[in-house]
Design an enzyme around this catalytic site. Structure first.
Site, PDB file in Angstrom:
ATOM      1  N   GLU A   1       2.822 -81.775 -12.333  1.00 26.55           N
ATOM      2  CA  GLU A   1       3.341 -80.630 -13.085  1.00 26.55           C
ATOM      3  C   GLU A   1       4.068 -81.022 -14.375  1.00 26.55           C
ATOM      4  O   GLU A   1       5.283 -80.824 -14.511  1.00 26.55           O
ATOM      5  CB  GLU A   1       4.243 -79.777 -12.186  1.00 26.55           C
TER       6      GLU A   1
ATOM      7  N   GLU B   1      -1.392 -78.754  -4.598  1.00 29.42           N
ATOM      8  CA  GLU B   1      -0.267 -78.011  -4.011  1.00 29.42           C
ATOM      9  C   GLU B   1      -0.595 -76.535  -3.965  1.00 29.42           C
ATOM     10  O   GLU B   1      -1.100 -75.978  -4.938  1.00 29.42           O
ATOM     11  CB  GLU B   1       1.018 -78.165  -4.846  1.00 29.42           C
TER      12      GLU B   1
HETATM   13  C1  BGC Z   1       6.525 -78.843  -7.208  1.00 31.16           C
HETATM   14  C2  BGC Z   1       7.199 -79.103  -5.885  1.00 31.16           C
HETATM   15  C3  BGC Z   1       8.021 -77.899  -5.496  1.00 31.16           C
HETATM   16  C4  BGC Z   1       7.077 -76.730  -5.296  1.00 31.16           C
HETATM   17  C5  BGC Z   1       7.733 -75.419  -4.920  1.00 31.16           C
HETATM   18  C6  BGC Z   1       6.036 -77.437  -7.368  1.00 31.16           C
HETATM   19  O1  BGC Z   1       6.572 -76.894  -8.543  1.00 31.16           O
HETATM   20  O2  BGC Z   1       5.569 -79.806  -7.492  1.00 31.16           O
HETATM   21  O3  BGC Z   1       7.955 -80.263  -6.015  1.00 31.16           O
HETATM   22  O4  BGC Z   1       8.791 -78.106  -4.360  1.00 31.16           O
HETATM   23  O5  BGC Z   1       6.326 -76.507  -6.448  1.00 31.16           O
HETATM   24  O6  BGC Z   1       8.573 -74.987  -5.938  1.00 31.16           O
END
Ligand code: BGC
Length: 448
Positions: A166, A353
């Site tokens: 990110e 993610e």
């Molecule tokens: C990040 C994580 C974070 C998740 C939830 C992403 O922005 O890579 O580190 O915990 O989203 O906010």
């Protein structure tokens, strides 16, 4: 009742990041990171929370690997804490830091779990921040040296590398909006940081090609999808820009070798300028092996004069929200994926993610997080549609294995498939854990 079936070669995983789970900040010779400093600065993180102990995975990694193995995933995506390896950012290497990641990776390999390793999930060594951090071009060199050491050290063990997690958060959220470490609020700094991270990404890709021909490398930008509130050209344009801030700004340099002019122009109007050196764009646009896509949310947006950099505002259309207040918007996930595939070509994609925040607590040993299961199902349905539309999806990695340190929200927001009691550090598998386990065992699920 519909059956959602995934291709047999689809690979599944679960993710974490070093500062969010490891704790043990003063062990194994680890140096300070910018998140140690930021979280100890009053008012920056909710309740004054910090990562000193977190989930204590530094000590409990074997227990965590056993949990991952029980889940039955193919991949574990984790990140390396740069200041564990280079406590001062450059020069001196900490053997204890290397040993820790060897223990973790060996434990994974022993269970047949493929490690996917992120080099930068935001914990820059404080010693480098003291010299200007990512604003200073010299940090590119420091990062390349760190990356090259990792590639040599883990050659043959780690075959999937992610340079940056990110970069939008690590540049704009951290240096323009000031919400994350190091907390600057200056657009020019943010633009410099973003560009330097892009160059560092390209340099790391070049280093890997020299060191390990077998391994794969990509990056993992965060995406969001804004859908225009109306069909007016103003609303359509506003959404294109808002989406482009996440997507075009980071994807165009890597895949097309230039920055998007519309966004460069907006920065220029706000007195922030791109400083390119000869050869930067060639370095950034090195071919990569896969793209990581992080997606959580999106929504409806419209043009609003003077509303932020992009004169865009979100409209609350009454969509359900997760406990962190983010709209649940699986259609946006589908739109992001098809947009990427149409714009940037047939690059193999891993969802690196996707997940949801629900703060359910254990009752009689069970954590019944039905809403997380629902979120997962709805996003997997959207993913499945994207695959059917021809998007080259190779795998899906859920965020997160454990409840953990949620950055500026501290420990108040839980994203885990496994609950963590932050006092006893006891792990409790949630219902969503069992649902995911069952689903990936079958490679399909049923939905209404
Ligand atoms: C990040 C994580 C974070 C998740 C939830 C992403 O922005 O890579 O580190 O915990 O989203 O906010």
């Amino acid at each position: 009742m519909a059956i959602i079936k995934f291709p047999n070669q689809m690979r599944w995983g679960v993710a974490t990041a070093s500062y969010q789970i490891e704790g043990a900040v003063n062990e194994g010779g680890r140096g300070k990171s910018i998140w140690d400093t930021f979280s100890k600065t009053p008012g920056k993180v909710l309740n004054g929370d910090h990562g000193d102990v977190a989930c204590d995975s530094y000590h409990r990694y074997q227990e965590d690997v056993d949990i991952i193995s029980d889940l039955g995933v193919d991949f574990y995506r984790f990140s390396i804490s740069w200041p564990r390896i280079f406590p001062n950012g450059t020069d001196e290497v900490s053997q204890a830091g290397l040993d820790y990641y060897h223990r973790l990776v060996d434990a994974l390999l022993e269970k047949g779990i493929e490690p996917m390793c992120t080099l930068y999930h935001w914990d820059l060594p404080q010693a480098l921040q003291d010299k200007g951090g990512w604003e200073n071009r010299e940090t590119i060199q420091a990062f390349t040296a760190y990356a090259a050491l990792m590639f040599k050290e883990f050659k043959g063990k780690i075959n999937y590398w992610i340079t940056f997690n990110e970069p939008w958060c690590a540049s704009f959220l951290s240096n323009y909006y000031g919400k994350h470490a190091p907390g600057n609020t200056d657009l020019q700094i943010a633009v410099n940081v973003a560009h330097h991270m892009n160059v560092a990404h390209g340099k790391a890709v070049m280093a890997l090609r020299e060191i390990d021909e077998e391994a794969n490398i990509g990056f993992a930008p965060n995406t969001e999808w804004n859908e225009p509130y109306s069909n007016t050209p103003e609303d359509i344009k506003a959404c294109e820009l808002a989406n482009g801030f996440f997507i075009d700004w980071f994807f165009d340099p890597v895949f097309k070798g230039h920055y998007p002019e519309a966004i460069v122009e907006i920065f220029r109007k706000n007195n922030a300028f791109l400083h390119l050196e000869d050869g930067d764009m060639e370095i950034i646009s090195q071919p990569i092996d896969f793209l990581g896509v992080n997606y959580y949310t999106g929504g409806v947006a419209r043009y609003q004069e003077n509303a932020g950099l992009f004169e865009t505002e979100r409209v609350d259309t009454g969509r359900q929200k997760t406990d962190i207040g983010w709209d649940i918007y699986p259609e946006g996930f589908y739109n992001v994926l098809t947009h990427i595939s149409n714009t940037y070509g047939d690059i193999p994609i891993y969802i690196t993610e996707n997940g949801s925040c629900y703060n359910d607590e254990p009752h009689n040993g069970r954590v019944v997080d039905e809403k997380r299961i629902d979120y997962l199902k709805r996003h997997l349905v959207a993913l499945n549609r994207a695959i059917k539309s021809g998007v080259n999806i190779k795998g899906y990695i859920a965020w997160s294995l454990l409840d953990n340190f949620e950055w500026a929200e501290g420990y108040s927001m839980r994203f885990g498939l496994v609950h963590v009691d932050y006092r006893s550090l006891k792990r409790t598998k949630k219902e969503s854990f069992y649902w995911y386990k069952h689903m990936l065992n079958n490679n399909f699920f049923e939905t209404n």
